[in-house]
Design a protein around this motif. Sequence first.
Motif, PDB file in Angstrom:
ATOM      1  N   LEU A   1       4.419 -16.057 -48.079  1.00  0.00           N
ATOM      2  CA  LEU A   1       4.765 -15.260 -49.261  1.00  0.00           C
ATOM      3  C   LEU A   1       6.184 -14.726 -49.209  1.00  0.00           C
ATOM      4  O   LEU A   1       6.750 -14.364 -50.218  1.00  0.00           O
ATOM      5  CB  LEU A   1       3.815 -14.067 -49.366  1.00  0.00           C
ATOM      6  CG  LEU A   1       2.530 -14.253 -50.137  1.00  0.00           C
ATOM      7  CD1 LEU A   1       1.873 -12.922 -50.386  1.00  0.00           C
ATOM      8  CD2 LEU A   1       2.792 -14.933 -51.472  1.00  0.00           C
TER       9      LEU A   1
ATOM     10  N   TYR B   1      13.692 -12.030 -55.258  1.00  0.00           N
ATOM     11  CA  TYR B   1      12.491 -11.424 -55.839  1.00  0.00           C
ATOM     12  C   TYR B   1      12.822 -10.185 -56.672  1.00  0.00           C
ATOM     13  O   TYR B   1      12.008  -9.735 -57.465  1.00  0.00           O
ATOM     14  CB  TYR B   1      11.520 -11.005 -54.729  1.00  0.00           C
ATOM     15  CG  TYR B   1      10.773 -12.147 -54.044  1.00  0.00           C
ATOM     16  CD1 TYR B   1      10.734 -13.424 -54.587  1.00  0.00           C
ATOM     17  CD2 TYR B   1      10.075 -11.920 -52.857  1.00  0.00           C
ATOM     18  CE1 TYR B   1      10.049 -14.443 -53.959  1.00  0.00           C
ATOM     19  CE2 TYR B   1       9.376 -12.944 -52.221  1.00  0.00           C
ATOM     20  CZ  TYR B   1       9.367 -14.201 -52.776  1.00  0.00           C
ATOM     21  OH  TYR B   1       8.680 -15.209 -52.155  1.00  0.00           O
TER      22      TYR B   1
ATOM     23  N   GLN C   1      14.146  -9.536 -47.164  1.00  0.00           N
ATOM     24  CA  GLN C   1      13.263 -10.601 -47.670  1.00  0.00           C
ATOM     25  C   GLN C   1      13.347 -10.710 -49.185  1.00  0.00           C
ATOM     26  O   GLN C   1      13.421 -11.793 -49.753  1.00  0.00           O
ATOM     27  CB  GLN C   1      11.814 -10.269 -47.315  1.00  0.00           C
ATOM     28  CG  GLN C   1      11.367 -10.869 -46.023  1.00  0.00           C
ATOM     29  CD  GLN C   1       9.964 -10.416 -45.668  1.00  0.00           C
ATOM     30  OE1 GLN C   1       9.253  -9.828 -46.462  1.00  0.00           O
ATOM     31  NE2 GLN C   1       9.578 -10.704 -44.446  1.00  0.00           N
TER      32      GLN C   1
ATOM     33  N   VAL D   1       1.602  -4.084 -50.827  1.00  0.00           N
ATOM     34  CA  VAL D   1       2.657  -5.028 -50.438  1.00  0.00           C
ATOM     35  C   VAL D   1       2.194  -6.467 -50.690  1.00  0.00           C
ATOM     36  O   VAL D   1       2.944  -7.295 -51.220  1.00  0.00           O
ATOM     37  CB  VAL D   1       3.077  -4.821 -48.963  1.00  0.00           C
ATOM     38  CG1 VAL D   1       4.089  -5.872 -48.536  1.00  0.00           C
ATOM     39  CG2 VAL D   1       3.669  -3.429 -48.768  1.00  0.00           C
ATOM     40  N   GLY D   2       0.938  -6.766 -50.339  1.00  0.00           N
ATOM     41  CA  GLY D   2       0.396  -8.106 -50.551  1.00  0.00           C
ATOM     42  C   GLY D   2       0.437  -8.506 -52.023  1.00  0.00           C
ATOM     43  O   GLY D   2       0.868  -9.601 -52.378  1.00  0.00           O
TER      44      GLY D   2
ATOM     45  N   GLU E   1       6.299 -13.986 -55.578  1.00  0.00           N
ATOM     46  CA  GLU E   1       6.392 -15.375 -55.123  1.00  0.00           C
ATOM     47  C   GLU E   1       5.939 -16.329 -56.222  1.00  0.00           C
ATOM     48  O   GLU E   1       6.513 -17.387 -56.427  1.00  0.00           O
ATOM     49  CB  GLU E   1       5.549 -15.560 -53.856  1.00  0.00           C
ATOM     50  CG  GLU E   1       5.889 -16.784 -53.036  1.00  0.00           C
ATOM     51  CD  GLU E   1       5.246 -18.059 -53.557  1.00  0.00           C
ATOM     52  OE1 GLU E   1       5.774 -19.139 -53.262  1.00  0.00           O
ATOM     53  OE2 GLU E   1       4.221 -17.977 -54.272  1.00  0.00           O
ATOM     54  N   SER E   2       4.893 -15.906 -56.939  1.00  0.00           N
ATOM     55  CA  SER E   2       4.371 -16.801 -57.982  1.00  0.00           C
ATOM     56  C   SER E   2       5.116 -16.613 -59.307  1.00  0.00           C
ATOM     57  O   SER E   2       4.778 -17.257 -60.290  1.00  0.00           O
ATOM     58  CB  SER E   2       2.873 -16.558 -58.177  1.00  0.00           C
ATOM     59  OG  SER E   2       2.671 -15.218 -58.554  1.00  0.00           O
ATOM     60  N   LYS E   3       6.100 -15.712 -59.295  1.00  0.00           N
ATOM     61  CA  LYS E   3       6.916 -15.423 -60.488  1.00  0.00           C
ATOM     62  C   LYS E   3       6.035 -15.149 -61.715  1.00  0.00           C
ATOM     63  O   LYS E   3       6.265 -15.679 -62.805  1.00  0.00           O
ATOM     64  CB  LYS E   3       7.885 -16.572 -60.771  1.00  0.00           C
ATOM     65  CG  LYS E   3       8.785 -16.908 -59.576  1.00  0.00           C
ATOM     66  CD  LYS E   3       9.987 -17.682 -59.982  1.00  0.00           C
ATOM     67  CE  LYS E   3      10.805 -18.184 -58.798  1.00  0.00           C
ATOM     68  NZ  LYS E   3      11.055 -17.215 -57.751  1.00  0.00           N
TER      69      LYS E   3
ATOM     70  N   PHE F   1      11.504  -4.308 -46.157  1.00  0.00           N
ATOM     71  CA  PHE F   1      11.310  -5.614 -46.804  1.00  0.00           C
ATOM     72  C   PHE F   1      12.528  -6.031 -47.629  1.00  0.00           C
ATOM     73  O   PHE F   1      12.539  -7.108 -48.216  1.00  0.00           O
ATOM     74  CB  PHE F   1      10.082  -5.581 -47.729  1.00  0.00           C
ATOM     75  CG  PHE F   1       8.771  -5.550 -46.990  1.00  0.00           C
ATOM     76  CD1 PHE F   1       8.136  -6.720 -46.614  1.00  0.00           C
ATOM     77  CD2 PHE F   1       8.171  -4.349 -46.649  1.00  0.00           C
ATOM     78  CE1 PHE F   1       6.936  -6.702 -45.927  1.00  0.00           C
ATOM     79  CE2 PHE F   1       6.976  -4.312 -45.954  1.00  0.00           C
ATOM     80  CZ  PHE F   1       6.352  -5.484 -45.592  1.00  0.00           C
TER      81      PHE F   1
ATOM     82  N   TYR G   1       2.072 -12.539 -43.774  1.00  0.00           N
ATOM     83  CA  TYR G   1       2.110 -13.341 -45.004  1.00  0.00           C
ATOM     84  C   TYR G   1       2.301 -14.838 -44.761  1.00  0.00           C
ATOM     85  O   TYR G   1       2.822 -15.552 -45.609  1.00  0.00           O
ATOM     86  CB  TYR G   1       3.188 -12.822 -45.970  1.00  0.00           C
ATOM     87  CG  TYR G   1       2.971 -11.373 -46.310  1.00  0.00           C
ATOM     88  CD1 TYR G   1       1.835 -10.980 -46.999  1.00  0.00           C
ATOM     89  CD2 TYR G   1       3.867 -10.391 -45.924  1.00  0.00           C
ATOM     90  CE1 TYR G   1       1.596  -9.657 -47.288  1.00  0.00           C
ATOM     91  CE2 TYR G   1       3.640  -9.059 -46.203  1.00  0.00           C
ATOM     92  CZ  TYR G   1       2.509  -8.701 -46.884  1.00  0.00           C
ATOM     93  OH  TYR G   1       2.269  -7.390 -47.172  1.00  0.00           O
TER      94      TYR G   1
ATOM     95  N   MET H   1       4.072  -9.078 -53.173  1.00  0.00           N
ATOM     96  CA  MET H   1       4.626 -10.340 -52.672  1.00  0.00           C
ATOM     97  C   MET H   1       4.052 -11.522 -53.452  1.00  0.00           C
ATOM     98  O   MET H   1       4.771 -12.449 -53.823  1.00  0.00           O
ATOM     99  CB  MET H   1       4.311 -10.499 -51.179  1.00  0.00           C
ATOM    100  CG  MET H   1       5.122  -9.590 -50.291  1.00  0.00           C
ATOM    101  SD  MET H   1       6.860 -10.076 -50.316  1.00  0.00           S
ATOM    102  CE  MET H   1       7.543  -8.977 -49.118  1.00  0.00           C
ATOM    103  N   LEU H   2       2.750 -11.473 -53.668  1.00  0.00           N
ATOM    104  CA  LEU H   2       2.093 -12.564 -54.380  1.00  0.00           C
ATOM    105  C   LEU H   2       2.643 -12.685 -55.807  1.00  0.00           C
ATOM    106  O   LEU H   2       2.932 -13.787 -56.288  1.00  0.00           O
ATOM    107  CB  LEU H   2       0.581 -12.320 -54.397  1.00  0.00           C
ATOM    108  CG  LEU H   2      -0.294 -13.490 -54.770  1.00  0.00           C
ATOM    109  CD1 LEU H   2      -0.090 -14.650 -53.814  1.00  0.00           C
ATOM    110  CD2 LEU H   2      -1.773 -13.086 -54.762  1.00  0.00           C
TER     111      LEU H   2
ATOM    112  N   ASN I   1      15.129 -13.948 -51.183  1.00  0.00           N
ATOM    113  CA  ASN I   1      14.260 -14.790 -52.013  1.00  0.00           C
ATOM    114  C   ASN I   1      14.446 -14.590 -53.513  1.00  0.00           C
ATOM    115  O   ASN I   1      13.666 -15.129 -54.303  1.00  0.00           O
ATOM    116  CB  ASN I   1      12.793 -14.523 -51.651  1.00  0.00           C
ATOM    117  CG  ASN I   1      12.445 -15.063 -50.287  1.00  0.00           C
ATOM    118  OD1 ASN I   1      12.616 -16.241 -50.026  1.00  0.00           O
ATOM    119  ND2 ASN I   1      11.991 -14.200 -49.407  1.00  0.00           N
TER     120      ASN I   1
END
Lengths: 297, 456
Positions: free
Chosen positions: A44, B110, B104, B78-79, B86-88, B101, A263, B82-83, B108
Amino acid sequence: MSLQVGYRQRTALLFHLPAMIILTAITMVPLIYNIRISFFGFTLTQSGSRDVFVGLDNYVRLFTDHEYWNSMWVTARFVVCSTLLQLVLGTVLALIIHYYGGRLHRILTSGIMIPMLVAPLVVGLMFSFTLNPQFGLYSFLVDVFHLGLSKTPLSSGGTALAVLILTDVWEWTPFMMLMTLAALRSVPMEPYEAAILDGAGRILIFRKITIPFIRPVVSVSIILRAIEAFKVFDKPFILTGGGPGNSTEVIDMFTYREAFVNYNFSYAAALCVVLFILLLCAGILYWRLVIRRQEDD
Amino acid sequence: MKKRVLMAILLMLSITLVFGAAQREVVQDDTKPYAGVTLHVIAEQQNPTLALEKQLADFEEQTGIQVELEMGPMDNVVGKEMLAMESKSGAYDVISIPYQFLGQLVVNDYIQSIDPFFDRQDLKLDNFDKKDLIAGMVAASGEWKGVNYGIPSNTCIMVMFYREDLFGNPEEKAAFKAKYGYELNPPENWDQYRDCAEFFTRKAGSRLAGKQLTQDFYGTSIAGKRHDAMTCEWLNYAWSFGGGVFDEDGNLIINSPENRAALDYFVNLVPFCPPGVSNNTWDELTTQMQQGIVAMQIQWNDCAPSVEDPSSSKVAGKVGYTTIPVKVNPVAHYGAWTYFISADAPNPEAAWIFLQWVNTSEVQKKIALEGGFPTLSSVFNDPELVVELPYWQASLDAYKISSRRPRIPQWNEMNNAMMLELSHVIAGNKNSATALRDLASAYNKLLAGELPVDYQ
């Protein structure tokens, strides 16, 4: 007649269809997706990593990962010890209630079942409070009865795992007992009567009649408990966090850490696939060695 | 009959036109250009977030922007973030996430920079003052390679909690001076901290500040569980001893003599702690302080409100707060969640208005009064808060010497590796030298090809 059967089959299929669709959606699809991403580098924390094919890299990493082997070893000890203890204690309790419970058997059965009804997370929290070195009941009992035991069993690797096993035994022995008791109740009286007439002793009757009759149910219970024990997560998560060090990090905690803390989804997926294959093999082996042999007997 | 129906229709049409026009007027109100927009915000469920939630109606009234605030425990939040990123999916306009974070998120793509928004006069809230933001906090929480990405949300910092009543007790002072040869005061260096920890560790039945103890009493307590709490606490010792994770040039110094000394010191405090150190996180530490069984501890300042709450603490009003003892460097571990606008936020402008509103003095003061810590100098220096909150001055002093964790993309995994190795040392499975050597080897593997790190 054949038309009627066809119609019946179609109706049966129709009624089964919703369940089959739901089951496929909630078990097969995630399983296939899980297997798929285990061959990718999906993490992730890296944009675009979802589509990076890495072949068997995650599996290679897994077999060279010390932490993985440690968690497998911890899990194996946990499964064997807790299942064996539950089997012995559950069977003994069932026999006591069956033969000596008398009128109290219903109350005894209901009372013993209580731990099984508590959610595993709550069991973890309960033991966490009980074992609190400053304010817990355990510490109080050690002091009052001068037991000479460590007041901080969760602080050392060996005793921490033992505590986890005991919490599992406390929670799930009633299940073993219940299954064994049900099996004992279903044993027909005739063989016993015949054995008594032939002058067989109690131990012989138990060995030659009771055990063969309850063995199928107990065998299935063992496999059910072993699979559940393999999946233990709540108790170590609450009680020890996998520590001290990594002495109580069972495989599910390790997988959780990889998936939801680091992740690394693909690596965690590979861990799940290997675990699935291992459990499947163990299940098949157990079936062939124990259950089918019983059927053949 | 037909006439009546026609009249009724005409009447309804007129009403619709009148109210419709009025409604359009609201939408087109220049003071509320984003009225009707719904913002999706996600944050950890903590006192400051709960305090913010109570004020959301004011924001909605002021701007016409609706806020859907989602809260949960750290790992879940946080999970999910991030999901979503990441999946926009564009699920969240504003995310709150711990600052470590940051690397990161930036690497990326994000999140998006907030620098362009600072210049947008059309989006500026009158009561938001950029200069009032505490610059050090903003830089630590949201600045990466000269670009600003976020503004701190729930900040906290580590300070020393100590039992003021015990340290001020004349009998104890005399006894301490007789034993150690110097005055008993809140320790300023780690040698004094150890002496005080040893001095106050007593068995049930002995006397403490003129009273007989009914249970064992301990000089200090440390967080020793394989948990974020342990790495957060130990890093104070490491930095203070002159060690840390990277040096200023980005070289790995985790296996340095300073870190080994800091880890040895940390572990040598165990005999002066309540039993069961390896199960302690900040929660257990707070409970031990609340129960009045420890004299001192290094703790997050956002745990102070619980210690000062008379309904749950036996020592409310008896605890003093000051900065952490010093060996080589004066340090205080800074921790913060930070609000960022996600790169795929459906409503970035409205999100910026929300961020400004959160950082207005009115909102920040209410957060402070409910156990949070502000991001604005004016609120930190608010006389009412300084007088009312006993941990306020120590927090202010600590923020001036704050140190932060590296924010590189690999930090999350590095932190987990550190938890494991420190836990081995606390459990007695490894000594400090072996644990730090193993940790260095794990870090070298994780950072292969990226050392020295160019930015942290």
